[in-house]
Design an enzyme around this catalytic site. Structure first.
Site, PDB file in Angstrom:
ATOM      1  N   ASP A  83      -9.750 -45.415  -5.304  1.00  0.00           N
ATOM      2  CA  ASP A  83     -10.296 -46.338  -6.203  1.00  0.00           C
ATOM      3  C   ASP A  83      -9.433 -46.688  -7.211  1.00  0.00           C
ATOM      4  OD1 ASP A  83     -12.053 -47.932  -7.142  1.00  0.00           O
ATOM      5  OD2 ASP A  83     -13.390 -46.654  -8.040  1.00  0.00           O
TER       6      ASP A  83
ATOM      7  N   HIS B 115     -14.568 -41.703  -7.648  1.00  0.00           N
ATOM      8  CA  HIS B 115     -14.880 -41.152  -8.919  1.00  0.00           C
ATOM      9  C   HIS B 115     -14.926 -39.831  -9.289  1.00  0.00           C
ATOM     10  CE1 HIS B 115     -16.475 -45.249 -10.696  1.00  0.00           C
ATOM     11  NE2 HIS B 115     -15.675 -45.376  -9.883  1.00  0.00           N
TER      12      HIS B 115
ATOM     13  N   HIS C 245      -7.600 -53.692  -7.951  1.00  0.00           N
ATOM     14  CA  HIS C 245      -7.609 -53.311  -9.489  1.00  0.00           C
ATOM     15  C   HIS C 245      -6.859 -52.171  -9.635  1.00  0.00           C
ATOM     16  CE1 HIS C 245     -10.771 -49.836  -9.793  1.00  0.00           C
ATOM     17  NE2 HIS C 245     -11.259 -50.650  -9.022  1.00  0.00           N
TER      18      HIS C 245
ATOM     19  N   GLU D 195     -11.065 -53.167 -14.577  1.00  0.00           N
ATOM     20  CA  GLU D 195     -12.286 -53.182 -13.702  1.00  0.00           C
ATOM     21  C   GLU D 195     -13.422 -52.258 -13.916  1.00  0.00           C
ATOM     22  OE1 GLU D 195     -14.927 -52.619 -10.107  1.00  0.00           O
ATOM     23  OE2 GLU D 195     -13.529 -51.178 -10.972  1.00  0.00           O
ATOM     24  N   GLU D 196     -13.054 -51.049 -13.982  1.00  0.00           N
ATOM     25  CA  GLU D 196     -13.935 -49.715 -14.192  1.00  0.00           C
ATOM     26  C   GLU D 196     -14.593 -49.606 -15.517  1.00  0.00           C
ATOM     27  OE1 GLU D 196     -14.711 -48.036 -11.953  1.00  0.00           O
ATOM     28  OE2 GLU D 196     -13.026 -47.715 -10.438  1.00  0.00           O
TER      29      GLU D 196
END
Length: 282
Positions: free
Chosen positions: A112, A245, A100, A146-147
């Protein structure tokens, strides 16, 4: 979370960051409120500050002043990025290879999930460079959003759910770029036997392990629910949640050799799936 706290009369909620390292880095993420509870302010504090608060509470009442700055901005139009290598014999049958594009803005989203997008693109690039001819179509997708709600995944489902029967398999890399040690499988146990020759090849680099999982990728979950066989690399994740994150999720955390190893594993599995003589069981 905040909804449970609000039901108990709390005016705000703080949680200890769920990251794996004590570097005084708060861990961010999405806050979900229940419909049957007041929406109170909520935030995450670092592990060190959580320990400090606990120590202070043991000594007596503690007063805190919270200054929270999150805001919900209006949605804007954005896109999945999709590229196909057309299959030579069964172009209508599709293998999804994906990661993503979006990330939390504390860092730059290298772990990420810039790594997952890079791995997926390089897997397709390797197949092209080696002049391999996949019989089924290999579809590389860089998912959007996505997040913050899986909007890209939901749109793909809306556009393609009638074609799930032609989606032969789906793969997502969304666990960083740590050394690969095998393949997660969401599907029938018979799949492992069908993949035995592939796993033997992967084992030469220590990546021949398997794990049957209930869920392997957030963006490919609609396909998982439709019983499309789904896969993801099993990676060395010991350090992933140190950076995930947080403001430390930056490119320097990516080890190029391990990124290349993941690309090789995904390429091998993808090409094998694209050229299997029989369909995978569902």
């Amino acid at each position: 979370g905040p909804s449970a706290a609000a039901r108990q009369g709390a005016v705000a909620c703080l949680i200890r960051s769920v990251g794996g390292a004590d570097y005084r880095l708060p861990h961010t993420g999405q806050t979900k409120y229940a419909d049957d509870a007041p929406k109170i302010p909520a935030g995450a504090v670092t592990a060190e500050d959580a320990d400090l608060i606990v120590d202070l509470v043991r000594q007596g009442p503690v007063k805190m002043k919270l200054i929270l700055t999150p805001q919900q901005l209006p949605d804007v139009e954005s896109y999945n990025v999709i590229g196909d290598i057309k299959g030579s014999e069964h172009p209508e049958q599709i293998i999804i290879v994906s990661g993503h594009l979006d990330s939390w803005d504390l860092g730059t989203g290298a772990v990420d999930d810039g790594a997952g997008v890079a791995v997926s693109m390089e897997a397709a690039n390797l197949i092209q460079k080696l002049h391999l001819k996949p019989k089924r179509t290999i579809r590389v997708i860089a998912w959007m959003n996505e997040e913050n709600g899986l909007a890209g995944s939901k749109q793909y489902e809306k556009d393609h759910r009638e074609e799930w029967s032609n989606h032969f398999a789906a793969m997502e890399t969304d666990g960083g770029a740590g050394h690969p040690i095998g393949i997660n499988i969401k599907g029938k146990f018979e799949i492992k036997k069908l993949l035995a020759p592939v796993l033997a090849v992967l084992q030469e680099s220590g990546a021949g392990g398997t794990n049957f999982a209930e869920h392997v990728g957030a963006d490919i979950q609609p396909m998982e629910k439709a019983d499309v066989p789904a896969f993801s690399p099993i990676q060395d994740s010991r350090f992933y949640f140190n950076y995930h994150h947080t403001a430390a999720d930056t490119l320097d955390k990516i080890v190029p050799k391990e990124l290349a190893e993941n690309s090789a594993v995904v390429a091998v599995v993808t090409y094998a799936l694209a050229n299997m003589e029989q369909p995978l069981p569902r």
